[in-house]
Design an enzyme around this catalytic site. Sequence first.
Site, PDB file in Angstrom:
ATOM      1  N   GLU A   1      -6.223  -7.253  -2.288  1.00 26.98           N
ATOM      2  CA  GLU A   1      -6.838  -7.160  -0.977  1.00 26.98           C
ATOM      3  C   GLU A   1      -8.292  -6.736  -1.071  1.00 26.98           C
ATOM      4  O   GLU A   1      -8.507  -5.769  -1.919  1.00 26.98           O
ATOM      5  CB  GLU A   1      -6.283  -6.248  -0.158  1.00 26.98           C
ATOM      6  CG  GLU A   1      -5.047  -6.940   0.468  1.00 26.98           C
ATOM      7  CD  GLU A   1      -4.338  -5.797   1.506  1.00 26.98           C
ATOM      8  OE1 GLU A   1      -5.295  -5.295   2.176  1.00 26.98           O
ATOM      9  OE2 GLU A   1      -3.227  -5.723   1.640  1.00 26.98           O
TER      10      GLU A   1
ATOM     11  N   GLU B   1       0.710  -1.157   0.065  1.00 24.77           N
ATOM     12  CA  GLU B   1      -0.044  -0.158  -0.128  1.00 24.77           C
ATOM     13  C   GLU B   1       1.034   1.284  -0.107  1.00 24.77           C
ATOM     14  O   GLU B   1       0.551   2.229   0.740  1.00 24.77           O
ATOM     15  CB  GLU B   1      -0.996  -0.037   1.128  1.00 24.77           C
ATOM     16  CG  GLU B   1      -1.799  -1.200   1.289  1.00 24.77           C
ATOM     17  CD  GLU B   1      -3.089  -1.185   2.182  1.00 24.77           C
ATOM     18  OE1 GLU B   1      -4.446  -1.789   1.745  1.00 24.77           O
ATOM     19  OE2 GLU B   1      -2.919  -0.397   3.081  1.00 24.77           O
TER      20      GLU B   1
END
Length: 387
Positions: free
Chosen positions: A301, A185
């Site tokens: 995700e 991320e």
Amino acid sequence: TTAASAADRPFVGVAHGRFAVGGKTFRFGGTNCYYLHQQSHYMIDAALDDIAAAGFSVVRAWAFADGSGHGYTALQPEPYVYDDAAFDALDYAIHKAGQLGLRLVLPLVNNWPDYGGMAQYVTWFLNLTDDSYGDATNHDKFYSTPQIRDCYKAFAQYVIGRRNPYTGLRYRDDPTIMTWELANEPRNRSDKTGATVLAWVTEMSAYLKHLAPRQLVAVGDEGFYGDPTNYDYPYSTYEGDRWKDFVALPSVDYGTVHLYPQGWGETPSNSGTDPVAWGTAWIQNHLADGAAAGKPVVLEEYGLSVDGTVIADEAARAAGYTAWTEAVLAGGGAGDQFWLLTSRVDDGSFYPDYDGYRVIWFNDASNSTNDLATLLSAHAKAMAAAS
């Protein structure tokens, strides 16, 4: 398996905008189990055995743990120091995954301070405090500070070149490892133009591709578009990520997308949106943009948590996951990996549900996620059948 038989598996490649294994298209339903790099062989076996039994074929797990004295086992206790013994769990997890025929996706640093992350590098080299959850001006020096970039590259070189004592193979020569990811991320909210993080992604993706030419390279980002004309948070410039520019890079093999509409404020009370419908559009937009770029796209995700309001119960959560996984399947997505499958811990009980996203593969009335696990297993088999 012996090292020879592990090495004989074909690597996952990319051809014509799709994943390919041995000349055949490869699509998958998978999961995340971040903690494999920290746990006992029993816990690794429990998680990976469940993942394989459920029919999931790709697992994303961390390949980082930076800084000592934080309550985890540091792989890199201090800059340029790598603890060989601490790598045992990751070594074993790669070996075990190979035995089960699974593939692994391994990010090399965390955006967040869990397991050290970018903040640890900034503390090491600049002695600045962690502001990952604030304006991130300290955090974002990770991308632009030459000494930090050099240290990150050295860690990547060590990990990718590490010889696994269980398999006899260097990590870069093990087809069990499908993908190296630059980070978990990454984002750069102190530079809304996105230029800083794009420069870093350009440099580091080429570097990883040089280190591991037979394995795939992805960014590990959430799919934020960085569109200056769009004020919807995940589409906006807020986090300084430009997903289309990442995917266009020749050294980035596929696009990664995350999906947490509740956490992003895509809810009726906050923005007047339905999180499931919003998420379906998010998936479809990325699949279309990935196809236009000629690159596979993985929803790597995603999660809905039962909050008693928008997602009232497990049935509502399952309905959301059905909508999203069907969007991936119907839209030509290369794969999807829900967050997260966990299993038993050393005393035989189940890993705690720390974040509200846990799924357990355990056919028992006590398992509130049993229907969801069964649904996701069926989806993984449908993705495999569509390969």
